[in-house]
Structure formats: structure tokens, C-alpha cells
Design an enzyme around this catalytic site. Structure first.
Site, PDB file in Angstrom:
ATOM      1  CE  LYS A  96       0.993   5.111   8.250  1.00  0.00           C
ATOM      2  NZ  LYS A  96       1.020   4.455   7.172  1.00  0.00           N
TER       3      LYS A  96
ATOM      4  CE1 TYR B 279      -3.779   2.377   0.624  1.00  0.00           C
ATOM      5  CE2 TYR B 279      -2.525   3.225   2.373  1.00  0.00           C
ATOM      6  CZ  TYR B 279      -3.597   3.376   1.492  1.00  0.00           C
ATOM      7  OH  TYR B 279      -4.412   4.525   1.396  1.00  0.00           O
TER       8      TYR B 279
ATOM      9  CG  ASP C 209       5.708   3.915   0.918  1.00  0.00           C
ATOM     10  OD1 ASP C 209       5.839   4.640   1.845  1.00  0.00           O
ATOM     11  OD2 ASP C 209       4.530   3.632   0.369  1.00  0.00           O
TER      12      ASP C 209
HETATM   13  C1  LIG Z   1       0.525   4.729   5.779  1.00  0.00           C
HETATM   14  C2  LIG Z   1       1.149   4.578   4.582  1.00  0.00           C
HETATM   15  C3  LIG Z   1       1.025   5.428   3.409  1.00  0.00           C
HETATM   16  C4  LIG Z   1      -0.085   6.495   3.429  1.00  0.00           C
HETATM   17  O1  LIG Z   1       0.230   7.363   4.296  1.00  0.00           O
HETATM   18  P1  LIG Z   1      -1.087   8.544   4.704  1.00  0.00           P
HETATM   19  O2  LIG Z   1      -0.379   9.132   5.521  1.00  0.00           O
HETATM   20  O3  LIG Z   1      -2.022   7.602   5.205  1.00  0.00           O
HETATM   21  O4  LIG Z   1      -1.405   9.170   3.356  1.00  0.00           O
HETATM   22  C5  LIG Z   1       1.875   5.090   2.198  1.00  0.00           C
HETATM   23  N1  LIG Z   1       2.784   4.091   2.372  1.00  0.00           N
HETATM   24  C6  LIG Z   1       2.792   3.350   3.461  1.00  0.00           C
HETATM   25  C7  LIG Z   1       3.956   2.237   3.440  1.00  0.00           C
HETATM   26  C8  LIG Z   1       2.175   3.422   4.586  1.00  0.00           C
HETATM   27  O5  LIG Z   1       2.160   2.688   5.547  1.00  0.00           O
END
Ligand SMILES: *Cc1c(COP(=O)(O)O)cnc(C)c1O
Length: 430
Positions: free
Chosen positions: A268, A145, A240
Site C-alpha cells: 500500500k 486478512y 502484517d
Molecule cells: C491489503 C492487504 C493485504 C493484501 O495486499 P494486496 O496488495 O491487496 O495483495 C494484505 N494484508 C493486509 C493487512 C492488507 O491490508
């Protein structure tokens, strides 16, 4: 009886005003067969709901709360920043300090741009990869994701490697066709895409440790193989690390596994619980970003002083403590060892995956190493387990396909209470 009348009433009201009653779908608890709890407050390892029940929290706002909730130093930093005004739309010293902190802690990031969410970070990173390489396609992995950008809401057709088919209505077919999907932990699947689309691939984007199909670690050699393939073909490797950054090690998964990506996305933890994202990498690439270069990307609230203050204080606390990650590892190891003892003593067909302080208990007897092996987990059983845990005061992510997080605020007592709750809950549902 476990009753939550205040949460239930709030949810009824919310459903009339907000789609599904929530501002992010997983919060609706649909996968676990009940309605969501409304949270009133949080402190350390604990949450309190609108009915006054308290829970030991393993969601941690889906990752950011590595210090626990309402850490006094973080709250004080936010308070202090707020007193000086909440946003100016002009540069501040906090942004410089944040960029300095990130580039020091993650050496592959020589330059960084702050944005407001992980979604923005990944969207911007692939635009940058496309601008830099002059190519259009990206490769992502089934089950990974990367936020809700159009290009990422794509999965492969039933195991076969196909051109992207959108997961959501509203994603244009043209956009979806720019996304190629490979299988996590299967370098051959990437090699064969490269064989067909050699000069068209701008970037490979990957969660170096997957958190978003539950916790799935990279197998030996997988990330190195991606690095080698990208280098050979002139595609950019994007890690990511929105979830793994400052979670699995001081320098993220790239430090833990010793792989240097070209670009990294963060979020995060770097916001300390406020809305933040960032993308960064080699100077040569980052100089493409406006106004240094032609690739446009902007944000009214980017680098917001409250978010910078919360994130900087969080990262400072991590940086000051040389034993931070080893102490976090001890806590997580205590929990997973305790849970494993329960599984073994009850002879249960369950699997734990864990990397540092992120982990998932999968309701399947087989090893979970990719999307296909994750998706077979028994969601009904998980839902029943989730509800049993909730009654016992343990708040887990309301889906089988999410990672749980432990924070520095979780005490040995919290962990032992959790292990007992796991034992009783598993006995009740298995
Ligand atoms: C949470 C997450 C996202 C998206 O971040 P948001 O702040 O919710 O838009 C993208 N990549 C990874 C790996 C994530 O865990």
C-alpha cells in the site's frame, strides 16, 4: 434523483468481460445494495466519477493514498522515472534507496525484499518462516486478512478453535490444515494452540491493528503476549503491516505499540499508489532468501522503477515533515469527535473505532474487539448509510467491514462537510 448512467453502462459492459465486472470483489458494491461507480480521475481528497459527480474520498485506494491523490511531487517522480524506461529486469539505484528508506524508518527491518503486492509479501513471509524454522503450521486470527494466498483464506469453525477450513473452493485441504486460527485480542486462544502444536508452529501472523474487519485496535498487552509466546516457543512473529505500515506511525504499528516482530510485510503506502509489496526483518532470517539462501522467491517486475519512484517520493515527503503524523492525527480526531457529537446528540447505537488515520463506524451498540463482535454489526443499516453518504458526495468503503482512511489532503472544510453529511445520513436511516 442521484443517477449514474455512465457508470451503470460501463458496469453492464464490464460484467460481460470481467468476473462480476470488477478486478477485486469488494469494488462491486454488492454489500451496499447498488452498482459501483466508475472513477474517472482523482486529485487531493477528491474523486470524480464517470458521470462527473465529485466525492470526498475516504477509501484512498484502500490505504495507499496517504498524501491524497495525484500529489504533484509523486506524479513528477513517476513521470521522470517513466521517461527513463518502465522496466529493465535488472537492479536499479531506486531499489537501493527504497531498501535504505524502509530499513531506516522501520528498525526491525534490517533487510528487505520488494515484491508486487501485499499478497505476495505475506505468501513469501510465511514461506520464509517455514524455511527458517523447519516447521509447517502458521497461526492466523479470525477476521484478519493477509491477501488471497491459499494459506490465508481460512477461518475458524463457528467460534471454536479448529483446524483450518477453507473459505474458498480451490484451496487444497492439505494447505488449509497448515493454518490454525485464533481469536484476535484473545491471547488465551493462542496459548491453547501453542499447547497442542508447540513444535509445529512456524509463525504467528497478525494485523497489529486490524483494518480488514473494520478497524479493530489491539487491546493492552495483546501484541506483547504474542511476542512473548513466539519467543518462548521459537516461532516467528510476523506483523502484517501492509495497511498499518507508514499509516499509524512513521515506523508502523510496531513503533506505536513498541513491539518488535521478527518479520514485517508492507505494501500500500510504500508503493505511493503503484503496485508494490515488501517483506523484511532480521538479517539472519532474510539471508535465507534466494540468491543469498535457499528459499526461492522471485518476480519479473519486482522493484519496478515506476513503483519505486512513487513509493520513495511518498516516503520522502512523510519523512521530511516532522509533524506529519501529528497533523494527520488532528484531522482524524476532528472527524471522529464531530461524528461522536452526532451519535451522542441523536442517541444512536453506534460505535467508532479509530487508530490514527484509520477508523470505522460500526452499526452496533457493543464494543467491537474481534471478529465475533464485528460481524454482528447491522449491514443493512450500513448499506443504507453508505448510499445516503454517496448522494451527499462522500465516498466510503462499500462494506461495513473495512477501515476508512483520512489523507493529508483532507481539509478541515472537507471534514466538516463530512460530519454534516454523517448527521443527515444517520437521521435518514436510523
Ligand atoms: C491489503 C492487504 C493485504 C493484501 O495486499 P494486496 O496488495 O491487496 O495483495 C494484505 N494484508 C493486509 C493487512 C492488507 O491490508
Amino acid at each position: 434523483m442521484f443517477l449514474t448512467p455512465n457508470s451503470d453502462a460501463l458496469f453492464d459492459e464490464a460484467r460481460k468481460l470481467i468476473p462480476g465486472g470488477v478486478n477485486s470483489p469488494v469494488r462491486a458494491f454488492r454489500a451496499v445494495g447498488r452498482t459501483p461507480l466508475f472513477i474517472a480521475r482523482a486529485s487531493g481528497s477528491r474523486l470524480w466519477d464517470a458521470d462527473g459527480h465529485s466525492y470526498i474520498d475516504y477509501v484512498g485506494s484502500w490505504g495507499p493514498m496517504i498524501l491524497g491523490h495525484a500529489h504533484p511531487r509523486v506524479i513528477e517522480a513517476i513521470r521522470k522515472a517513466a521517461t527513463d524506461g518502465t522496466s529493465y529486469g535488472a537492479p536499479t539505484v531506486l531499489e537501493v534507496r527504497m531498501a535504505e528508506m524502509i530499513t531506516q524508518m522501520v528498525p526491525s527491518i534490517e533487510m528487505v525484499r520488494m515484491v508486487n503486492s501485499g499478497t505476495e509479501a505475506t505468501m513469501s513471509a510465511i514461506r520464509l518462516a517455514r524455511a527458517f524454522t523447519g516447521r509447517e503450521k502458521i497461526i492466523k486470527f479470525e477476521g484478519c486478512y493477509h491477501g488471497h494466498g491459499d494459506s490465508f483464506l481460512i477461518k475458524a469453525g463457528s467460534g471454536a478453535l479448529t483446524l483450518g477450513v477453507p473459505d474458498s473452493p480451490g484451496v487444497p485441504a492439505g494447505t488449509a490444515s497448515g493454518t490454525l486460527t485464533a481469536e484476535y485480542n484473545n491471547p488465551e486462544s493462542v496459548r491453547s494452540l501453542f499447547a497442542s502444536y508447540r513444535d509445529q508452529v512456524a509463525a504467528v501472523i497478525v494485523e497489529p491493528v486490524v483494518g480488514n474487519m473494520g478497524c479493530v485496535p489491539p487491546e493492552q498487552g495483546f501484541l506483547q503476549e504474542l511476542r512473548d509466546l513466539c519467543t518462548e516457543i521459537g516461532s516467528l512473529l510476523i506483523f502484517d503491516e501492509v495497511m498499518t505500515g507508514f499509516r499509524v506511525a512513521r515506523g508502523g504499528a510496531q513503533q506505536l505499540y513498541g513491539i518488535t516482530p521478527d518479520l514485517t510485510t508492507l505494501g500500500k503506502i510504500i508503493g505511493g499508489g503503484l503496485p508494490v509489496g515488501a517483506y523484511g526483518g532480521r538479517k539472519e532470517i532474510m539471508h535465507m532468501v534466494a540468491p543469498s539462501g535457499p528459499m526461492y522467491q522471485a518476480g519479473t517486475l519486482s522493484g519496478n522503477p515506476l513503483a519505486m519512484a512513487a513509493g520513495l517520493e511518498t516516503l520522502s515527503i512523510i519523512k521530511e515533515d516532522e509533524k506529519f503524523y501529528s497533523r494527520l492525527e488532528e484531522k482524524a480526531a476532528r472527524l471522529s469527535a464531530g461524528v461522536q457529537r452526532v451519535i451522542d446528540s441523536l442517541w444512536l447505537p453506534l460505535r467508532q473505532n479509530r487508530v490514527g488515520s484509520m477508523f470505522t463506524l460500526f452499526f452496533t451498540r457493543h464494543p467491537v474487539r474481534d471478529y465475533k463482535t464485528a460481524i454482528v454489526a447491522d449491514r443493512e443499516k450500513f448499506g443504507a448509510f453508505f448510499r445516503e453518504m454517496l448522494v451527499r458526495g462522500i465516498y466510503l468503503a462499500p462494506s461495513q467491514f473495512e477501515a476508512a482512511f483520512i489523507s493529508m489532503a483532507h481539509t478541515d472544510e472537507d471534514i466538516d462537510t463530512t460530519i454534516e453529511a454523517v448527521r443527515e445520513s444517520l437521521k435518514a436511516v436510523m
